[in-house]
Design a protein around this motif. Structure first.
Motif: not given
Length: 250
Positions: A3-5, A196-199, A207-209
């Motif tokens: 994932x590119x941050x 948030x997008x990473x989670x 994902x839920x968190x």
């Protein structure tokens, strides 16, 4: 999955839209200049549309009248009756900063007031204009502003030095306050959104968190809208206070 941050400061990057130089100096038209011009044009169009006569005032006309009444109230409270002559200036500076701040809240746009070059230019222009007003009204007597009444003669050089420094520092405080608040707020939004997008991309319990940082993004967006208005208000109030000093030499 990789994932590119992106950096939270990437949104403040100056990107030239057209390349142009004169005598070796780069004067390219950038995204910052573009959105600064767009903000001015948008407000001019809004003023032009609102100045037309309507049997029933439109929402846009009510908005402009509200901003005008608000600016007039600020001038009356901070300067008094003498400040009515400077009402157009305060109205213009408050409206421009507010539009620039709000423009930055639109996705994929750019916040002109998030750069010190823009805010310093505004602050320096106000500082120069206020000094012109002071000299027009008081002439060389204006320099008495830098020596507090009743100060001992022996301490005069120290007091004058401190007063001159604090007076000139107004440009820095005006510009840094506006730029720092807008920059830090937008950077925080980008950090929380990226988190948030990473989670969300991780899946499972993580994902839920992700609902927590995403919820914070919405909450802070509302706070940023309030800060956009508040910073325009604070800048205008300080300009009024400095104008009052120039008029009354207090």
């Amino acid at each position: 999955m990789n994932t590119m941050v992106s950096s939270p400061l990437e949104q403040f990057q100056i990107v030239p839209l057209t390349s142009f130089s004169i005598l070796g100096y780069d004067i390219s038209f950038t995204n910052s200049a573009f959105f600064a011009v767009v903000s001015i044009l948008f407000f001019f169009l809004l003023l032009n549309f609102s100045s037309k006569s309507f049997l029933v005032p439109t929402r846009w006309q009510s908005l402009i009248e509200g901003i005008y009444d608000f600016s007039l109230t600020v001038v009356k409270e901070q300067i008094g009756a003498k400040g009515k002559a400077y009402m157009p200036l305060v109205f213009a500076i408050f409206s421009y900063i507010l539009v620039c701040n709000m423009t930055g809240m639109i996705p994929y746009s750019f916040t002109p007031t998030s750069h010190i070059a823009i805010t310093f230019g505004l602050a320096f222009a106000m500082f120069t204009g206020i000094n012109i007003v002071a000299f027009q009204k008081h002439g060389l007597h204006f320099f008495s502003f830098f020596l507090p009444a009743g100060a001992p003669t022996a301490m005069a050089p120290l007091f004058v030095g401190i007063e001159v420094f604090s007076y000139v520092f107004r440009v820095v405080s005006l510009s840094v306050r506006l730029f720092a608040n807008l920059t830090s707020g937008h950077a925080l939004l980008k950090i929380l959104a990226g988190f948030g997008w990473t989670m969300l991309s991780a899946g499972g319990v993580v994902c839920v968190m992700s609902v927590f940082p995403i919820g914070l993004v919405f909450a802070i967006t509302g706070l940023e809208l309030a800060i956009a208005f508040l910073q325009a208000y604070v800048f205008s109030v300080l300009v009024c206070l400095y104008l009052k000093d120039a008029i009354d030499l207090h």
